[in-house]
Design a protein around this motif. Structure first.
Motif, short mmCIF file in Angstrom:
data_model
loop_
_atom_site.label_atom_id
_atom_site.label_comp_id
_atom_site.label_asym_id
_atom_site.label_seq_id
_atom_site.Cartn_x
_atom_site.Cartn_y
_atom_site.Cartn_z
N TYR A 44 58.68 63.19 73.94
CA TYR A 44 59.04 61.90 74.50
C TYR A 44 57.84 60.97 74.66
CZ TYR A 44 63.34 64.42 75.36
OH TYR A 44 64.49 65.16 75.20
N ALA A 45 56.72 61.36 74.10
CA ALA A 45 55.53 60.52 74.04
C ALA A 45 54.72 60.97 72.82
CB ALA A 45 54.70 60.65 75.31
N THR A 46 53.80 60.14 72.40
CA THR A 46 52.95 60.47 71.26
C THR A 46 51.56 60.84 71.74
OG1 THR A 46 52.18 58.20 70.96
CG2 THR A 46 54.23 58.82 69.85
N LEU A 47 50.80 61.43 70.85
CA LEU A 47 49.41 61.76 71.17
C LEU A 47 48.63 60.50 71.51
CD1 LEU A 47 47.08 63.80 71.34
CD2 LEU A 47 46.74 63.47 68.87
N THR A 48 48.83 59.44 70.76
CA THR A 48 48.13 58.18 71.03
C THR A 48 48.48 57.65 72.41
OG1 THR A 48 48.06 57.61 68.68
CG2 THR A 48 47.82 55.81 70.25
N TRP A 55 70.34 61.22 72.31
CA TRP A 55 70.33 59.81 72.68
C TRP A 55 69.90 58.96 71.48
CZ3 TRP A 55 70.05 57.18 77.81
CH2 TRP A 55 70.74 57.91 78.78
N PRO A 56 70.36 57.70 71.42
CA PRO A 56 69.95 56.84 70.30
C PRO A 56 68.44 56.67 70.20
CG PRO A 56 71.76 55.85 71.53
CD PRO A 56 71.29 57.02 72.33
N SER A 57 67.77 56.56 71.35
CA SER A 57 66.31 56.48 71.41
C SER A 57 65.88 56.93 72.80
CB SER A 57 65.83 55.05 71.13
OG SER A 57 66.37 54.14 72.09
N VAL A 58 64.60 57.23 72.93
CA VAL A 58 64.08 57.72 74.20
C VAL A 58 63.95 56.54 75.18
CG1 VAL A 58 62.15 58.88 75.34
CG2 VAL A 58 62.83 59.56 73.03
N PRO A 59 64.59 56.59 76.36
CA PRO A 59 64.44 55.50 77.33
C PRO A 59 62.98 55.33 77.76
CG PRO A 59 66.28 56.93 77.92
CD PRO A 59 65.53 57.63 76.83
N SER A 60 62.60 54.12 78.09
CA SER A 60 61.20 53.83 78.41
C SER A 60 60.74 54.59 79.65
CB SER A 60 61.01 52.32 78.63
OG SER A 60 61.86 51.83 79.66
N ASP A 61 61.62 54.78 80.64
CA ASP A 61 61.19 55.50 81.83
C ASP A 61 61.10 57.01 81.59
OD1 ASP A 61 63.92 55.27 81.58
OD2 ASP A 61 64.33 55.00 83.70
N PHE A 85 66.93 63.90 75.16
CA PHE A 85 66.86 62.48 74.84
C PHE A 85 66.43 62.20 73.41
CE2 PHE A 85 66.44 63.00 79.38
CZ PHE A 85 67.35 62.09 79.87
N TYR A 86 66.24 63.23 72.61
CA TYR A 86 65.95 63.01 71.20
C TYR A 86 67.24 63.12 70.39
CZ TYR A 86 65.97 68.16 70.86
OH TYR A 86 66.31 69.48 70.91
N LEU A 87 67.28 62.45 69.24
CA LEU A 87 68.47 62.42 68.40
C LEU A 87 68.30 63.38 67.24
CD1 LEU A 87 71.20 60.96 67.86
CD2 LEU A 87 69.91 59.35 66.43
N ASP A 88 69.34 64.17 66.97
CA ASP A 88 69.31 65.07 65.82
C ASP A 88 69.10 64.29 64.54
OD1 ASP A 88 69.74 67.31 67.38
OD2 ASP A 88 71.90 67.33 67.05
N SER A 89 68.39 64.89 63.60
CA SER A 89 68.18 64.24 62.30
C SER A 89 69.40 64.35 61.40
CB SER A 89 66.96 64.85 61.60
OG SER A 89 67.13 66.24 61.42
N SER A 90 70.25 65.35 61.65
CA SER A 90 71.47 65.52 60.86
C SER A 90 72.62 65.92 61.79
CB SER A 90 71.27 66.58 59.78
OG SER A 90 70.92 67.83 60.35
#
Length: 207
Positions: free
Chosen positions: A7-11, A148-154, A47-52
């Motif tokens: 739910y976050a990136t390394l950057t 979920w469609p995308s990860v919520p900001s909070d 909160f991540y969406l399956d790829s298939s």
């Protein structure tokens, strides 16, 4: 290592913690993934969406409504019913003709669908009491991209907070950051802020 369904990136975590070198990149990626899975457990959902798309089976709780897990996309969505109670889902229904997805505002709010509502004049959701030793046979099969469609900001922020806390604890044995004039300086209980953020998303399970 690469982050899987984080739910976050390394950057993002390096910017959050003002880290400019690459020394702990692998550790930070591990912590992001660990924090993400902890959030899943607190929320009782992911909160991540399956790829298939993949299939899951459900029991209707009335001839009009079916509760489902989080459906994050209509792409690849297939809903089929077992009309004979034999475990074969041979009748495929059409979205917006036979059934609709609820809540109706889910897409506009960036949230998942969690219910199928029958609107057909000729179909109902099948219910088969007593056909199996274990109770009701599941009469509905849903093939969908779950999550979920995308990860919520909070949720993204909760992941950053928790990953940063976990990172700092490697230098704080027993949660002690150091000693001050009044004694030990301790970290706050881990996950307290994260739990407060994620609680609003928690999915309660009906018994």
């Amino acid at each position: 290592m690469a982050i899987t369904n984080g739910y976050a990136t390394l950057t993002e975590i390096k910017n959050y913690m003002s880290i400019s070198d690459n020394t702990d990149n692998d550790l930070l990626e591990d912590l992001i993934e660990s924090a993400s899975r902890s959030i899943d457990r607190i929320a009782n959902r992911r909160f991540y969406l399956d790829s298939s798309a993949s299939a899951r089976k459900y029991r209707a709780y009335s001839d009009i409504f079916v509760y489902t897990d989080d459906i994050g996309s209509t792409t690849g969505l297939v809903v089929a019913i077992d009309t004979n109670g034999n475990g074969t889902y041979s009748t495929t229904l059409t979205l917006d003709t036979d059934f609709i997805l609820d809540p109706l505002t889910a897409a506009s709010l960036g949230r998942p669908y969690t219910q199928l509502t029958m609107v057909s004049n000729t179909q109902t959701w099948p219910i088969f009491p007593g056909l199996t030793q274990n109770g009701l046979r599941p009469g509905v099969q849903v093939t969908a991209k779950w999550g979920w469609p995308s990860v919520p900001s909070d949720i993204n922020m909760a992941c950053l907070i928790l990953a940063a806390d976990l990172y700092k604890r490697k230098d704080a044995p027993g949660g002690i950051l150091g000693l001050g004039d009044l004694g030990a300086v301790r970290m706050s209980p881990i996950g307290r802020d994260v739990t407060a953020i994620v609680r609003a998303y928690r999915k309660e399970v009906l018994a």
